[in-house]
Scaffold this motif. Structure first.
Motif, PDB file in Angstrom:
ATOM      1  N   ASP A 119      -4.840  24.782  33.610  1.00  0.00           N
ATOM      2  CA  ASP A 119      -4.249  25.456  32.639  1.00  0.00           C
ATOM      3  C   ASP A 119      -3.575  26.753  33.259  1.00  0.00           C
ATOM      4  O   ASP A 119      -2.556  27.389  32.761  1.00  0.00           O
ATOM      5  N   ALA A 120      -4.245  27.524  33.972  1.00  0.00           N
ATOM      6  CA  ALA A 120      -3.913  28.747  34.508  1.00  0.00           C
ATOM      7  C   ALA A 120      -3.910  28.747  36.273  1.00  0.00           C
ATOM      8  O   ALA A 120      -5.116  29.321  36.849  1.00  0.00           O
TER       9      ALA A 120
ATOM     10  N   ASP B 290      -2.744  19.028  44.486  1.00  0.00           N
ATOM     11  CA  ASP B 290      -2.561  17.932  43.245  1.00  0.00           C
ATOM     12  C   ASP B 290      -3.409  18.157  42.229  1.00  0.00           C
ATOM     13  O   ASP B 290      -3.226  17.797  41.126  1.00  0.00           O
ATOM     14  N   THR B 291      -4.711  18.885  42.436  1.00  0.00           N
ATOM     15  CA  THR B 291      -5.714  19.170  41.339  1.00  0.00           C
ATOM     16  C   THR B 291      -5.250  20.706  40.705  1.00  0.00           C
ATOM     17  O   THR B 291      -5.321  20.774  39.600  1.00  0.00           O
ATOM     18  N   ALA B 292      -5.139  21.741  41.537  1.00  0.00           N
ATOM     19  CA  ALA B 292      -4.783  23.124  41.007  1.00  0.00           C
ATOM     20  C   ALA B 292      -3.472  22.896  40.027  1.00  0.00           C
ATOM     21  O   ALA B 292      -3.567  23.826  39.271  1.00  0.00           O
TER      22      ALA B 292
END
Length: 214
Positions: A50-51, A44-46
Motif C-alpha cells: 500500500d505504501a 515484485d513484492t514491494a
C-alpha cells in the motif's frame, strides 16, 4: 508504477531525510542507494505494498544508523549540501543553520528527533523502529530538543506541554520541515547526485526468475 518512476519520485525526499539522519551527505547517499537497492531486489513484492515508500523509509533509516555508528562523532565531516533553486538567501541560511545544529547531535538523538518531530511518529513506534526502549526514546528526544533550542533560539516545549486551551506551534518541528523541504528541492535539482545514487542501484543484479518446466 515502475521502479524507475518510484525512484524519481521518492529520491529527493529520501535524500533530504537521510541527510537529517546521518548529518553527512556521503553517508546519506550510501544509505539511500543501499535502501533503494534492497527495494529494487524485492520490487515484485514491494510494488504491491500500500505504501512502498514507507518500506523504503524504514530500510533507509536502519542502513543510515549502521553507517553513522561506523564513524566516530569526532570524525564528523563538513556537511556538503545541494542548493535549492527556489529558496531566498535568507531561507537558505536558515535551513543551513538548522541542518548544522541537527548534524551536531549524537546519532541516536538525531534519529529520535527526526522520527518524532518530523515524521510525527509516536515514541513507542520509534522505539520499535530503532530497537530501543520507549523511555530511552523519551530521554533522547528531550535532550535533542533542548540542544536545538539552545543552538537555534527556539522553544523546546512541545505543543501539548499542559497549557490548556492554548494552541502552540512546535517551532522545532516547523524548522525541521523547512530544512527538509529546502534539501529536497536541492536534491531534486542535483542531477549528478541523482545519477550517483542511481548508478549504485543499477549495480545490484535483479532477482533471478524461476521458470517452470513445461
Amino acid at each position: 508504477m515502475s521502479f524507475e518512476e518510484f525512484f524519481r519520485e521518492a529520491y529527493p525526499r529520501m535524500m533530504a531525510r537521510a541527510v537529517l539522519l546521518c548529518g553527512d551527505r556521503a553517508d546519506a547517499e550510501d544509505a539511500v542507494a543501499q535502501a533503494f537497492a534492497e527495494v529494487f531486489r524485492r520490487w515484485d513484492t514491494a510494488s504491491r505494498y500500500d505504501a512502498p515508500e514507507a518500506y523504503l523509509h524504514v530500510t533507509m533509516t536502519r542502513k543510515a544508523l549502521r553507517l553513522v555508528k561506523r564513524r566516530r562523532l569526532e570524525e564528523m565531516r563538513a556537511l556538503e549540501l545541494p542548493v535549492s533553486p527556489y529558496a531566498t538567501p535568507h531561507e537558505a541560511l536558515a535551513a543551513k543553520e538548522v541542518l548544522a545544529a541537527v548534524a551536531g547531535l549524537p546519532p541516536m538523538q538525531r534519529a529520535v528527533l527526526v522520527h518524532c518531530c518530523l515524521d510525527g511518529m509516536k515514541q513507542a513506534e520509534v522505539a520499535k523502529l530503532l530497537r530501543i526502549q520507549r523511555g530511552t526514546v523519551a530521554a533522547h528526544l528531550f535532550k535533542a530538543r533542548e540542544a536545538l533550542s539552545a543552538k537555534l533560539g527556539l522553544g523546546a516545549r512541545t505543543p501539548d506541554d499542559g497549557l490548556v486551551g492554548v494552541v502552540r506551534r512546535d517551532q522545532i518541528a516547523d524548522s525541521l520541515q523547512v530544512a527538509q523541504r529546502w534539501l529536497a528541492e536541492g536534491f531534486a535539482a542535483d542531477e549528478r547526485a541523482r545519477a550517483r545514487v542511481r548508478t549504485a542501484v543499477d549495480q545490484v543484479k535483479p532477482p533471478r526468475r524461476r521458470w517452470g518446466r513445461g
